[in-house]
Scaffold this active site. Structure first.
Site, PDB file in Angstrom:
ATOM      1  N   LYS A 127       0.961  -1.313  -0.067  1.00 16.80           N
ATOM      2  CA  LYS A 127       0.019  -0.041   0.017  1.00 16.80           C
ATOM      3  C   LYS A 127       0.898   1.396  -0.007  1.00 16.80           C
ATOM      4  O   LYS A 127       1.447   1.657   1.121  1.00 16.80           O
ATOM      5  CB  LYS A 127      -1.075   0.108   1.255  1.00 16.80           C
ATOM      6  CG  LYS A 127      -2.030   1.399   1.143  1.00 16.80           C
ATOM      7  CD  LYS A 127      -2.824   1.228   2.329  1.00 16.80           C
ATOM      8  CE  LYS A 127      -3.958   2.458   2.455  1.00 16.80           C
ATOM      9  NZ  LYS A 127      -3.158   3.496   2.398  1.00 16.80           N
ATOM     10  N   TRP A 128       0.807   1.917  -1.319  1.00 17.06           N
ATOM     11  CA  TRP A 128       1.600   3.239  -1.162  1.00 17.06           C
ATOM     12  C   TRP A 128       1.243   4.393  -0.651  1.00 17.06           C
ATOM     13  O   TRP A 128      -0.091   4.514  -0.493  1.00 17.06           O
ATOM     14  CB  TRP A 128       1.876   3.435  -2.737  1.00 17.06           C
ATOM     15  CG  TRP A 128       2.325   2.239  -3.330  1.00 17.06           C
ATOM     16  CD1 TRP A 128       1.774   1.278  -4.017  1.00 17.06           C
ATOM     17  CD2 TRP A 128       3.756   1.950  -3.700  1.00 17.06           C
ATOM     18  NE1 TRP A 128       2.645   0.361  -4.810  1.00 17.06           N
ATOM     19  CE2 TRP A 128       3.895   0.612  -4.425  1.00 17.06           C
ATOM     20  CE3 TRP A 128       4.935   2.705  -3.374  1.00 17.06           C
ATOM     21  CZ2 TRP A 128       4.914   0.105  -4.638  1.00 17.06           C
ATOM     22  CZ3 TRP A 128       6.111   2.012  -3.683  1.00 17.06           C
ATOM     23  CH2 TRP A 128       6.183   0.700  -4.410  1.00 17.06           C
TER      24      TRP A 128
END
Length: 357
Positions: A30-31
């Site tokens: 998850k960026w």
């Protein structure tokens, strides 16, 4: 521009999950960046944000890389990030949202952005919105053969053990968890049909002020501080997302702490407009909404009350993502609430994340 999927388009979203649920899932890091759907039709490129506003003027350094790396006609979903010394830096990313073109140009050179592609919604004349994610991922990996930095393919895996290793390891690169994608789902704009697994921690913070809710009724957010080892009270973020009933209760709870003499507050200098120039102070306007007339002022409080909050992660001494109030801590002295509470993981270069398979 004439594509089978046209802007404006709100991206598909994810809802929180406390575990890795059963089912056929694809896992991705998850960026921590700005969500961006890229629409390309020949030389014409539109970078749409999560709220469908254009990002083109803020990230001009990505336009030519998109023309060089993406197919002539396509729609690709992903994340815009900025990495400093190989690690994601959300503060540096936020500085890119600036009204002055000269500053945007300067920052595009000093802190260039990257784009992480993790879905494809259209190729040529074909919309892929109704196709299952497995098919969209295969199509994305095929076009990724033409990617070159700063355009990258997001790593993905169906291996749960490896996904959990990513969950622990990649936090040190500035990532804040995992995205869990049902492999047979179509792309559904503006719906939380995917899942996200995030780190959850807690900290005891000093309540140093508050903002009134946009409705005008009660507290919209509590402004939080922690003491540095040198004894200075630093702004570390806010706690928000209160119910209507809780907003009114909080207003009554802190009424006796309101400082009439603002000069007595540890952050009194931050109330000057000049102090807010870099956007990091409690009263600073939001770069996304600074022109919409919203009131960004705040009410200073005597820093005498302590609240426990939950948070996902922290970098550079500030909370990232959603921070929620858990409870008041009358048993804690404000001076005991230090920045040493904030767990920051061992740094991991972003290159390790991008190279994960």
């Amino acid at each position: 521009m004439d594509l089978p999927v046209m802007p404006p388009l709100k991206p598909m979203l994810a809802k929180p999950s406390k575990t890795l649920p059963d089912g056929e899932l694809s896992f991705e890091p998850k960026w921590d960046g700005f969500r961006c759907i890229v629409f390309r039709d020949g030389d014409e490129v539109v970078m749409g944000s999560r709220n469908t506003k254009s990002l083109n003027r803020y990230f001009p350094d990505l336009l030519e890389p998109f023309r060089a790396s993406l197919p002539d006609r396509c729609v690709v979903d992903g994340e815009v990030i900025v990495a400093i010394d190989g690690v994601l830096d959300f503060d540096a990313l936020g500085q890119r949202i600036h009204p002055a073109e000269s500053r945007v140009t300067m920052l595009a050179e000093r802190t260039p952005a990257d784009f992480i592609a993790f879905d494809v919604l259209a190729l040529g004349d074909a919309s892929l919105m109704d196709a299952p994610f497995t098919e969209r991922r295969v199509r994305l990996e095929a076009i990724a053969d033409g990617f070159a930095p700063p355009v990258h393919l997001a790593p993905a895996t169906r291996d749960r053990t490896l996904a959990l290793q990513w969950f622990e390891r990649f936090e040190g690169a500035g990532l804040d968890g995992l995205i869990l994608k049902p492999v047979n789902d179509p792309y559904v704009p503006d719906k939380r049909t995917q899942l996200k697994l995030k780190h959850v921690r807690s900290a005891d913070c000093v309540v140093a002020g508050y903002r009134i809710h946009k409705s005008g009724d009660g507290v919209g957010s509590l402004i939080l501080g922690l003491f540095s080892p040198e004894g200075q009270l630093w702004h570390v973020g806010v706690a928000a997302s209160f119910t209507a009933k809780k907003r009114v209760e909080l207003l009554e709870e802190v009424a006796d702490l309101v400082l009439e003499d603002r000069s007595a507050h540890p952050w009194s200098a931050w109330m000057d407009a000049e102090a807010n120039a870099d956007g990091s102070m409690p009263g600073a306007p939001n770069r996304w909404s600074g022109a919409n007339g919203r009131d960004h002022s705040w009410i200073p409080l005597r820093p005498e009350r302590v609240v426990e909050v939950s948070y996902s992660w922290a970098t550079s001494g500030r909370f990232r993502g959603t921070t929620k109030m858990l409870r008041w801590r009358p048993d804690r002295d404000p001076e005991s609430c230090s920045t040493e509470q904030l767990a920051e993981p061992e740094p991991v270069p972003i290159s390790e994340v991008l190279g994960a398979r």
